[in-house]
Design an enzyme around this catalytic site. Sequence first.
Site, short mmCIF file in Angstrom:
data_model
loop_
_atom_site.label_atom_id
_atom_site.label_comp_id
_atom_site.label_asym_id
_atom_site.label_seq_id
_atom_site.Cartn_x
_atom_site.Cartn_y
_atom_site.Cartn_z
N VAL A 437 12.79 -17.15 14.37
CA VAL A 437 11.73 -17.91 15.05
C VAL A 437 11.69 -17.63 16.56
O VAL A 437 12.61 -17.05 17.10
CB VAL A 437 11.85 -19.44 14.79
CG1 VAL A 437 11.75 -19.71 13.30
CG2 VAL A 437 13.18 -19.97 15.32
N GLU A 438 10.61 -18.04 17.18
CA GLU A 438 10.39 -17.86 18.63
C GLU A 438 10.60 -16.41 19.08
O GLU A 438 11.21 -16.14 20.11
CB GLU A 438 11.28 -18.82 19.45
CG GLU A 438 10.84 -20.26 19.29
CD GLU A 438 11.44 -21.20 20.33
OE1 GLU A 438 12.17 -20.76 21.23
OE2 GLU A 438 11.13 -22.41 20.24
#
Length: 743
Positions: A437-438
């Site tokens: 993620v991110e």
Amino acid sequence: MSTLRQKWITAPLLKWIKKVLPPISDTERAAMEAGEVWWDAQLLSGKPDWNQLLEMGPPTLTDAEQAFIEGPVEELCKMIDDWQISYEDHDISEEIWEFLKKNRFFGIIIPEEFGGLGFSPTAHAQIVTKISTRSTSVGVTVMVPNSLGPGELLMAHGTDAQKQHYLPRLADGRDIPCFGLTSPEAGSDAASMVDHGVVCYGDYKGEKTLGMRVNWHKRYITLGPVATVLGLAFKLYDPDHILGEEEELGITVALVPTDTEGVTIGQRHLPAMQAFMNGPNWGKDVFIPMEWIIGGQENIGHGWHMLMSALAAGRGISLPSLSTGGAQLAARTTGAYAHIREQFGISIGKFEGVQRRLAEIAGIAYVLDSAHKTTTRALDQGRKPAVVSAIMKAHATNGLRQAINDAMDIHAGKAIIDGPSNYLGNVYRAVPVAITVEGANILTRSLMIFGQGAIRCHPYLLQEMEAATNPDNDAGVKELDALLPKHFLFQLKTLGRAMFHGWTGGLFASSPKGVGDAAKYYRQMNRYSAVLTLVTEISLMSLGGELKRKEMISARLGDVLSELYLMSCTLKRFHDDGSPKEDRPLLEFAMRSGFHNIEVSLIEVFHNFPVRFVGQFMHFLTMPWGHSIRAASDRQARACANLIMEPSDTRDRLTQGVFLGNPGDGIDVVEQAFLKSHETAPIREKMKKAGIRSLSVDAVEQARTKGVINDEESAQIKSTAEAVDKAIQVDHFDSLGEQTAKG
Ligand SMILES: Cc1cc2nc3c(=O)[nH]c(=O)nc-3n(C[C@H](O)[C@H](O)[C@H](O)COP(=O)(O)OP(=O)(O)OC[C@H]3O[C@@H](n4cnc5c(N)ncnc54)[C@H](O)[C@@H]3O)c2cc1C
């Protein structure tokens, strides 16, 4: 002279730059412009000003922040039973949700005037770190509303009306937010989304209203299934020219209540057996009035820039906090377990193979904690260091992966068998979530860190690129011409510095005052900062825009920049802590490992450089003697391993983020056995001297009857034996999901 130079040098050079310059899309430009450069620019200047870093001081907490961590955070950690959450309920209990809302965990970053806690990034990070050592699911649940959740976007870009309406509701949990960017077609390349809106008039509260008709399909959205308000990113079009001439208005971000007609909130995904809420959602012809755009109509098309700016800071907090917590947990529990677990008649922590892995875990925990502290300190000062936070995101999560893998291997069966007493298995499973993620790590490492770092941190490159993209060629020539002498001088200085320090092994490089015998590390840091700056300069000159596609090269150069950043933070932390001599093994291990990694990466760059002779030339200029710093020695590794196998202030400092206050849970059982084992070590020594190595009931009794130990000592050692026996047990089950007694 200047006109001649412009004609014969600058103009042809500009032509060449235009040719080799990679095409930069609007979204790439927005990413490039988001946030700012900071210590990364010093490292890529070839001559970092250490005083800037050292004078920042350590991060601090206000009384209110400290009280919150010692109060509600500790209380929350006591309430959390991760086994129950992850395996029995597959959900976080209503009681925990209520506690989170009541104590404003979802409003950590929202200012007090809007009902939030208004805490600093350091406090925010320490809260998430501690919770994550207890449960990744609860950690993520707290993390999301405080990062890309609409709260941060609203604070930075929202209209007054939006702030007044939403911030108090987000702070006390009346509204639960999520943020929808990812769709099935657009993952890493989120800007290529097909989710779209069309400007139109529609009916809103019974009145004809200007707005957008939006269609979307988002997936993987954290908190999506329980969200009451969805931060939504979509591309906006104006085919009927209601707003003006332009048809493609760009990525736009709006806040959509999830009970709006046409919104469908999907069922849950199950991400790696973690129980935080995550799922898809869809919108079919949803009418959204203009006032739902964050910041209102004037922010149409600014969505990507808003997201990138938020990530420029956010990437430095959420996942690095989770990773630092995980690495600390690995260090504390694995050191303890390696001490109490015996095979072949001795602690497994006495075996050198195990010691090397223990040292790696301790080293990672030390470096991550140092980098985490330094980065949040910079964020406290209002900085938004985009490249640094990308480094933190990628390297903290990668460090977590290494530390947890080693911890799993040392615990072996004890960490493989799932159950309430297994404190590592769920962190291990959650690692890929943090990696993905991110900004998934492969992309972040290969494309962003060096790709952005080299351009943004360079004192002249960005301006030169701007000159090259100036539609007025003559103006472009003039702009470039003004930069050329300065750039040339910079190159000369960099060449001189890198060659001198490279050829003399950094012996004459400077070091800041007051750092004691850590000065030798600062000298090497200066040396490699100069080397990286020169290698960057030559790589850019010889490959130009092609460097962007040579991800294997740029990833390695990014690794050098990242190592330099992580090591700077480690040196700063050692300095901030008052250079404690007991922590020295950790510093030495981290520095030697870091320099070794830097040299390996650079030499691999030289060997694989697409223009072969340029690679060889760079090698000759900067590292003529090849590797000059050896990886951490076995002696250093042993010293580090011992630090986490003995109770000490150093061990406590290294693992201060770990929640330990739940008597009887898996972590506590191992910790108690560890402490007892150390307390009774002298008794054990007496038994061993008498040839009694085992801790079995019979062996202890034999030692007592033979007079090797007295009655009191016998009772003490029995108590230790019981504690160790309890600590090495794993859970077992009657049938699927139903747990019976341990043993
Ligand atoms: C548990 C979980 C929670 C999430 N929460 C949210 C959320 O709340 N909101 C939201 O909008 N999104 C969320 N996401 C989405 C997440 O941001 C994406 O999964 C991520 O961006 C990667 O997209 P992808 O999974 O489609 O992988 P892909 O984009 O298909 O990538 C696959 C692999 O290719 C690599 N790659 C791609 N391009 C390049 C390149 N140019 N160079 C090198 N490597 C490259 C990637 O690094 C990755 O390793 C979540 C995802 C998960 C799994």
